[in-house]
Write a protein that holds these residues in place. Structure first.
Motif, mmCIF file in Angstrom:
data_model
loop_
_atom_site.group_PDB
_atom_site.id
_atom_site.type_symbol
_atom_site.label_atom_id
_atom_site.label_comp_id
_atom_site.label_asym_id
_atom_site.label_seq_id
_atom_site.Cartn_x
_atom_site.Cartn_y
_atom_site.Cartn_z
ATOM 1 N N GLY A 1 0.820 -1.202 0.000
ATOM 2 C CA GLY A 1 0.000 0.000 0.000
ATOM 3 C C GLY A 1 0.855 1.254 0.000
ATOM 4 N N PRO A 2 0.208 2.413 0.001
ATOM 5 C CA PRO A 2 0.952 3.672 0.008
ATOM 6 C C PRO A 2 1.609 3.903 1.365
ATOM 7 C CG PRO A 2 -1.379 4.069 0.280
ATOM 8 C CD PRO A 2 -1.224 2.593 0.022
ATOM 9 N N GLU A 3 2.447 4.923 1.431
ATOM 10 C CA GLU A 3 3.069 5.266 2.710
ATOM 11 C C GLU A 3 1.984 5.525 3.749
ATOM 12 O OE1 GLU A 3 5.650 8.583 2.392
ATOM 13 O OE2 GLU A 3 7.096 7.545 1.139
ATOM 14 N N THR A 4 2.320 5.262 4.995
ATOM 15 C CA THR A 4 1.378 5.530 6.072
ATOM 16 C C THR A 4 1.265 7.038 6.274
ATOM 17 O OG1 THR A 4 3.131 5.327 7.705
ATOM 18 C CG2 THR A 4 1.856 3.343 7.226
ATOM 19 N N GLY A 5 0.195 7.467 6.885
ATOM 20 C CA GLY A 5 -0.061 8.886 7.073
ATOM 21 C C GLY A 5 0.940 9.613 7.943
ATOM 22 N N ASP A 6 1.742 8.876 8.733
ATOM 23 C CA ASP A 6 2.692 9.539 9.622
ATOM 24 C C ASP A 6 4.039 9.809 8.951
ATOM 25 O OD1 ASP A 6 3.839 7.034 9.491
ATOM 26 O OD2 ASP A 6 3.599 6.587 11.623
ATOM 27 N N GLY A 7 4.131 9.566 7.634
ATOM 28 C CA GLY A 7 5.359 9.854 6.908
ATOM 29 C C GLY A 7 6.354 8.716 6.888
ATOM 30 N N ASP B 1 2.618 -18.307 6.163
ATOM 31 C CA ASP B 1 1.633 -17.393 6.748
ATOM 32 C C ASP B 1 2.215 -16.634 7.945
ATOM 33 O OD1 ASP B 1 -1.107 -18.639 5.402
ATOM 34 O OD2 ASP B 1 0.423 -20.138 5.825
ATOM 35 N N ASP B 2 2.873 -17.353 8.836
ATOM 36 C CA ASP B 2 3.474 -16.724 10.020
ATOM 37 C C ASP B 2 4.611 -15.773 9.638
ATOM 38 O OD1 ASP B 2 1.687 -18.202 11.522
ATOM 39 O OD2 ASP B 2 3.182 -19.624 12.260
ATOM 40 N N ALA B 3 5.412 -16.174 8.645
ATOM 41 C CA ALA B 3 6.552 -15.343 8.245
ATOM 42 C C ALA B 3 6.096 -14.003 7.671
ATOM 43 C CB ALA B 3 7.417 -16.081 7.227
ATOM 44 N N VAL B 4 5.090 -14.018 6.794
ATOM 45 C CA VAL B 4 4.651 -12.745 6.209
ATOM 46 C C VAL B 4 3.866 -11.916 7.222
ATOM 47 C CG1 VAL B 4 4.781 -13.469 3.803
ATOM 48 C CG2 VAL B 4 2.647 -13.795 5.070
ATOM 49 N N ALA B 5 3.164 -12.576 8.153
ATOM 50 C CA ALA B 5 2.472 -11.832 9.215
ATOM 51 C C ALA B 5 3.492 -11.152 10.129
ATOM 52 C CB ALA B 5 1.565 -12.760 10.016
ATOM 53 N N SER B 6 4.604 -11.812 10.378
ATOM 54 C CA SER B 6 5.648 -11.224 11.216
ATOM 55 C C SER B 6 6.277 -9.994 10.573
ATOM 56 C CB SER B 6 6.742 -12.260 11.497
ATOM 57 O OG SER B 6 6.227 -13.287 12.312
ATOM 58 N N ARG B 7 6.136 -9.873 9.271
ATOM 59 C CA ARG B 7 6.643 -8.703 8.549
ATOM 60 C C ARG B 7 5.584 -7.619 8.383
ATOM 61 N NH1 ARG B 7 10.873 -10.596 3.989
ATOM 62 N NH2 ARG B 7 12.219 -11.739 5.400
ATOM 63 N N GLY B 8 4.446 -7.779 9.057
ATOM 64 C CA GLY B 8 3.436 -6.741 9.061
ATOM 65 C C GLY B 8 2.265 -6.948 8.124
ATOM 66 N N CYS B 9 2.201 -8.087 7.447
ATOM 67 C CA CYS B 9 1.080 -8.353 6.548
ATOM 68 C C CYS B 9 -0.129 -8.881 7.320
ATOM 69 C CB CYS B 9 1.464 -9.383 5.493
ATOM 70 S SG CYS B 9 2.713 -8.809 4.330
ATOM 71 N N GLU B 10 -1.289 -8.573 6.821
ATOM 72 C CA GLU B 10 -2.537 -9.168 7.326
ATOM 73 C C GLU B 10 -2.762 -10.435 6.514
ATOM 74 O OE1 GLU B 10 -7.328 -8.249 7.257
ATOM 75 O OE2 GLU B 10 -5.924 -6.594 6.992
ATOM 76 N N ALA C 1 5.145 -0.257 4.608
ATOM 77 C CA ALA C 1 4.133 -0.712 3.654
ATOM 78 C C ALA C 1 3.295 -1.800 4.309
ATOM 79 C CB ALA C 1 4.809 -1.250 2.401
ATOM 80 N N SER C 2 2.066 -1.908 3.875
ATOM 81 C CA SER C 2 1.201 -2.965 4.380
ATOM 82 C C SER C 2 0.849 -3.879 3.212
ATOM 83 C CB SER C 2 -0.063 -2.373 4.995
ATOM 84 O OG SER C 2 -0.788 -1.663 4.007
ATOM 85 N N CYS C 3 0.416 -5.088 3.525
ATOM 86 C CA CYS C 3 -0.031 -6.001 2.484
ATOM 87 C C CYS C 3 -1.115 -6.898 3.057
ATOM 88 C CB CYS C 3 1.128 -6.826 1.930
ATOM 89 S SG CYS C 3 1.920 -7.886 3.141
ATOM 90 N N LEU C 4 -1.847 -7.521 2.168
ATOM 91 C CA LEU C 4 -2.937 -8.417 2.525
ATOM 92 C C LEU C 4 -2.712 -9.718 1.787
ATOM 93 C CD1 LEU C 4 -5.737 -8.965 3.779
ATOM 94 C CD2 LEU C 4 -6.724 -7.867 1.754
ATOM 95 N N ILE C 5 -2.712 -10.830 2.519
ATOM 96 C CA ILE C 5 -2.447 -12.148 1.950
ATOM 97 C C ILE C 5 -3.684 -13.020 2.134
ATOM 98 C CG2 ILE C 5 -0.971 -14.210 2.050
ATOM 99 C CD1 ILE C 5 0.736 -11.787 1.546
#
Length: 90
Positions: free
Chosen positions: A17-23, A43-52, A27-31
């Motif tokens: 996704g785009p940059e977060t609003g705080d500058g 699943d656990d590895a990509v979630a640990s990197r911030g993905c939903e 990045a976020s992602c959806l799996i």
């Protein structure tokens, strides 16, 4: 959206996704991960990197274990994508 095919299933990955609003540049992602077969490593590895992550697998012999899986960012759903249930999912 990209498809990532693993040894036991298919995962659909959205683009970052785009940059977060705080500058920050976080990045976020959806799996959407289909066919876990009791192997949560991807699943656990990509979630640990911030993905939903939304993991799907209706296999009856793994339902209890899947329902008990607890990893931040990973949500299990006991649903599949086939029009007919295979014998091991009945």
């Amino acid at each position: 959206m990209r498809e990532v095919v693993g040894k036991d299933g298919l995962s659909l990955v959205t683009e970052p996704g785009p940059e977060t609003g705080d500058g920050s540049n976080e990045a976020s992602c959806l799996i959407y991960s289909f066919g876990i077969a009791n192997d949560w490593s991807f699943d656990d590895a990509v979630a640990s990197r911030g993905c939903e992550v939304h993991a799907f697998d209706p296999t009856v012999k793994f339902l209890e274990a899947h329902a008990q899986h607890n990893h931040s960012g990973v949500t299990f759903h006991p649903w599949g994508l086939q029009s007919e249930l295979p014998a091991d999912c009945r």
